[in-house]
Scaffold this motif. Structure first.
Motif, PDB file in Angstrom:
ATOM      1  N   GLN A 156      32.980  39.371  40.751  1.00  0.00           N
ATOM      2  CA  GLN A 156      33.584  38.795  39.552  1.00  0.00           C
ATOM      3  C   GLN A 156      32.471  38.266  38.651  1.00  0.00           C
ATOM      4  OE1 GLN A 156      35.910  35.330  40.409  1.00  0.00           O
ATOM      5  NE2 GLN A 156      36.514  35.019  38.305  1.00  0.00           N
ATOM      6  N   LYS A 157      32.369  38.829  37.463  1.00  0.00           N
ATOM      7  CA  LYS A 157      31.366  38.373  36.498  1.00  0.00           C
ATOM      8  C   LYS A 157      31.977  37.255  35.665  1.00  0.00           C
ATOM      9  CE  LYS A 157      27.998  40.093  33.241  1.00  0.00           C
ATOM     10  NZ  LYS A 157      26.809  39.555  33.816  1.00  0.00           N
ATOM     11  N   LYS A 158      31.275  36.152  35.611  1.00  0.00           N
ATOM     12  CA  LYS A 158      31.731  34.995  34.836  1.00  0.00           C
ATOM     13  C   LYS A 158      30.529  34.461  34.074  1.00  0.00           C
ATOM     14  CE  LYS A 158      34.980  31.289  35.442  1.00  0.00           C
ATOM     15  NZ  LYS A 158      35.769  30.521  36.374  1.00  0.00           N
ATOM     16  N   GLY A 159      30.503  34.724  32.771  1.00  0.00           N
ATOM     17  CA  GLY A 159      29.350  34.329  31.975  1.00  0.00           C
ATOM     18  C   GLY A 159      28.133  35.124  32.402  1.00  0.00           C
ATOM     19  N   GLN A 168      43.959  35.695  35.997  1.00  0.00           N
ATOM     20  CA  GLN A 168      43.008  36.760  35.735  1.00  0.00           C
ATOM     21  C   GLN A 168      42.511  37.312  37.070  1.00  0.00           C
ATOM     22  OE1 GLN A 168      42.135  37.889  32.661  1.00  0.00           O
ATOM     23  NE2 GLN A 168      43.681  36.515  31.865  1.00  0.00           N
ATOM     24  N   PRO A 169      42.090  38.572  37.093  1.00  0.00           N
ATOM     25  CA  PRO A 169      41.507  39.103  38.328  1.00  0.00           C
ATOM     26  C   PRO A 169      40.316  38.245  38.751  1.00  0.00           C
ATOM     27  CG  PRO A 169      41.902  40.867  36.760  1.00  0.00           C
ATOM     28  CD  PRO A 169      42.150  39.579  36.034  1.00  0.00           C
ATOM     29  N   GLU A 229      39.837  34.152  43.680  1.00  0.00           N
ATOM     30  CA  GLU A 229      40.962  33.288  44.049  1.00  0.00           C
ATOM     31  C   GLU A 229      42.290  34.051  43.992  1.00  0.00           C
ATOM     32  OE1 GLU A 229      37.494  31.059  43.070  1.00  0.00           O
ATOM     33  OE2 GLU A 229      38.560  32.449  41.784  1.00  0.00           O
ATOM     34  N   TRP A 230      42.470  34.860  42.963  1.00  0.00           N
ATOM     35  CA  TRP A 230      43.701  35.642  42.837  1.00  0.00           C
ATOM     36  C   TRP A 230      43.802  36.611  44.012  1.00  0.00           C
ATOM     37  CZ3 TRP A 230      45.607  40.514  42.725  1.00  0.00           C
ATOM     38  CH2 TRP A 230      46.883  40.690  42.204  1.00  0.00           C
ATOM     39  N   LEU A 231      42.709  37.312  44.318  1.00  0.00           N
ATOM     40  CA  LEU A 231      42.686  38.252  45.432  1.00  0.00           C
ATOM     41  C   LEU A 231      43.003  37.540  46.747  1.00  0.00           C
ATOM     42  CD1 LEU A 231      42.073  41.115  46.510  1.00  0.00           C
ATOM     43  CD2 LEU A 231      39.679  40.402  46.674  1.00  0.00           C
ATOM     44  N   THR A 232      42.477  36.345  46.919  1.00  0.00           N
ATOM     45  CA  THR A 232      42.717  35.567  48.133  1.00  0.00           C
ATOM     46  C   THR A 232      44.197  35.253  48.304  1.00  0.00           C
ATOM     47  OG1 THR A 232      40.515  34.578  48.029  1.00  0.00           O
ATOM     48  CG2 THR A 232      42.165  33.414  49.318  1.00  0.00           C
TER      49      THR A 232
END
Length: 87
Positions: free
Chosen positions: A28-31, A69-70, A73-76
């Motif tokens: 997951q890319k964040k910033g 959003q993908p 945490e969502w996947l978990t």
């Protein structure tokens, strides 16, 4: 040609989470940062989430809505629900 046996999604997820590899399962890319999770890391998060769902009284066949959003945490949460037979 032999027919392939159908496999439930729960079984496929269990196989993935039992992997002992260090391969990246999700990124997951964040910033400017990229967060990653391996099968073992996800398994730990999923196990904790399943316990949380159970402690909150969520039962098999209950309905849960996962909005977001993908992300890891969502996947978990999504994986924990599938493995707990929560739809």
């Amino acid at each position: 040609m032999a027919a392939k046996e159908a496999v439930k999604i729960q079984e496929l997820l269990r196989r993935i989470l039992e992997e002992k590899s260090d391969r990246i399962l999700f990124a997951q890319k964040k910033g400017f940062r990229t967060r990653t999770v391996t099968p073992a890391q996800l398994r730990g998060k999923v196990d904790k989430t399943r316990l949380l769902l159970q402690s909150e009284g969520v039962q098999p066949q209950d309905n849960v809505i996962v909005i977001g959003q993908p992300s890891i945490e969502w996947l978990t949460v999504y994986t924990a629900c599938i493995l707990s037979n929560v739809t």
